[in-house]
Enzyme design. Structure first.
Site, PDB file in Angstrom:
ATOM      1  N   ALA A   1      15.395 -10.450 -11.754  1.00  9.60           N
ATOM      2  CA  ALA A   1      16.518 -11.250 -11.074  1.00  9.60           C
ATOM      3  C   ALA A   1      17.812 -10.788 -11.450  1.00  9.60           C
ATOM      4  O   ALA A   1      17.929  -9.745 -12.096  1.00  9.60           O
ATOM      5  CB  ALA A   1      16.405 -12.563 -12.197  1.00  9.60           C
TER       6      ALA A   1
ATOM      7  N   GLU B   1      11.690 -11.567 -19.909  1.00  4.53           N
ATOM      8  CA  GLU B   1      12.882 -12.571 -19.967  1.00  4.53           C
ATOM      9  C   GLU B   1      12.995 -13.049 -21.588  1.00  4.53           C
ATOM     10  O   GLU B   1      14.099 -13.499 -21.858  1.00  4.53           O
ATOM     11  CB  GLU B   1      12.464 -13.923 -19.226  1.00  4.53           C
ATOM     12  CG  GLU B   1      12.286 -13.649 -17.741  1.00  4.53           C
ATOM     13  CD  GLU B   1      11.347 -13.051 -17.137  1.00  4.53           C
ATOM     14  OE1 GLU B   1      10.968 -12.920 -15.846  1.00  4.53           O
ATOM     15  OE2 GLU B   1      10.287 -12.568 -17.732  1.00  4.53           O
TER      16      GLU B   1
ATOM     17  N   GLU C   1       6.770 -11.678 -10.693  1.00  5.33           N
ATOM     18  CA  GLU C   1       6.494 -13.139 -10.307  1.00  5.33           C
ATOM     19  C   GLU C   1       6.205 -12.847  -8.899  1.00  5.33           C
ATOM     20  O   GLU C   1       5.276 -13.783  -8.219  1.00  5.33           O
ATOM     21  CB  GLU C   1       7.717 -13.970 -10.647  1.00  5.33           C
ATOM     22  CG  GLU C   1       7.849 -14.510 -12.062  1.00  5.33           C
ATOM     23  CD  GLU C   1       8.603 -15.210 -12.464  1.00  5.33           C
ATOM     24  OE1 GLU C   1       8.465 -16.164 -13.310  1.00  5.33           O
ATOM     25  OE2 GLU C   1       9.988 -15.005 -12.192  1.00  5.33           O
TER      26      GLU C   1
ATOM     27  N   GLY D   1      11.386 -11.287 -12.438  1.00  3.26           N
ATOM     28  CA  GLY D   1      11.151 -12.050 -11.121  1.00  3.26           C
ATOM     29  C   GLY D   1      10.290 -11.130 -10.077  1.00  3.26           C
ATOM     30  O   GLY D   1       9.582 -11.606  -9.061  1.00  3.26           O
TER      31      GLY D   1
END
Length: 259
Positions: A63, A131, A111, A108
């Site tokens: 992210a 994270e 993901e 992300g």
């Protein structure tokens, strides 16, 4: 026109290409452009299979932390659903999908790749969910898709520690499906995706729906899902083409029309 994401179609294969240098950081604009590209790939009849690709150097390193740093609880609670659905939009494509991963796929980025049906990586990749090192957890579907893919114990190890995983370990735990030289990642993805350009599209979509939806429920319910999508295929032209071709010519010679 999208700024960071394109959908290029060639020989029935759609490539969703991320291009936000230097690391394809997944800011909100990029997330929404991924969603739009996934939707376009879904509705276009000339797209039979899909590759998600971040380029020769990196898939996506996570992210956009600078964008996220100033968000309050209230603000994040309002947009986290959009984050999950955008990064999960690859999983919603009812066609075979493959993530072609070079360099880093972190947070992300991983993901996003977890939403694909298959993951092909270069032998120099680094994958992970770091994270926890920022005082948070994966919020784009990572805790759920990772655990379903590699099992809860391995998922907890990766999420709890935030450590990076190399290609060999990723292959051994089932996080990825194929390891090739970094320069061969995209072509390996095209070889896999190319198997489906002449296949029965509705049957592929039914198979994907039965497997994915069945994994989210108990066996009896999953079997009922299979019954439903199996029977529905008997209303398609491809079912008629496939069965008649088999009777007349044997297996593997049907010319499907995607209807």
């Amino acid at each position: 026109m999208a700024e960071f994401v394109t959908l290029d179609v060639s020989d029935g294969i759609g490539t969703i290409r991320l291009d936000r240098p230097p690391m394809n950081a997944l800011n909100r604009q990029l997330q929404e452009e991924i969603r739009a590209a996934a939707r376009e790939a879904t509705v276009r009849s000339d797209v039979k299979s899909v590759i998600v690709y971040g380029g020769e150097k990196v898939f996506a390193a996570g992210a956009d932390i600078k964008e996220m740093a100033d968000l309050s609880y209230v603000q994040m609670s309002e947009i986290v659903g959009d984050l999950q659905s955008a990064l999960g939009s690859i999983a919603d494509i009812p066609k075979p999908t493959v993530a072609a991963i070079t360099g880093y796929a972190l947070g992300g980025g991983l993901e996003l790749a977890l939403g694909a049906d298959r993951r092909i990586v270069g032998d120099n990749v680094k994958l992970g969910t770091p994270e926890i090192l920022l005082g948070i957890i994966p919020g784009g579907g990572g805790t759920q898709r990772l655990a379903r893919l590699v099992g809860p114990a391995k998922a907890k190890d990766l999420v709890f520690t935030g450590r990076f995983v190399g290609a060999d370990e990723a292959l051994s735990i089932g996080l990825v499906d194929e390891v090739v030289a970094p320069d061969d990642v995209y072509e390996a993805a095209r070889r896999w995706a190319g198997q489906f350009t002449g296949a029965a599209s509705r049957a592929l979509a039914a198979a994907k729906a039965a497997i994915d939806q069945g994994l989210d429920t108990d066996l009896d319910t999953g079997l009922k899902i299979e019954q439903h999508v199996f029977a529905a295929l008997f209303a398609t032209k491809d079912r008629t083409i496939g069965l008649e071709s088999f009777i007349e010519n044997g297996p593997g010679k049907a010319k499907f029309v995607g209807e």
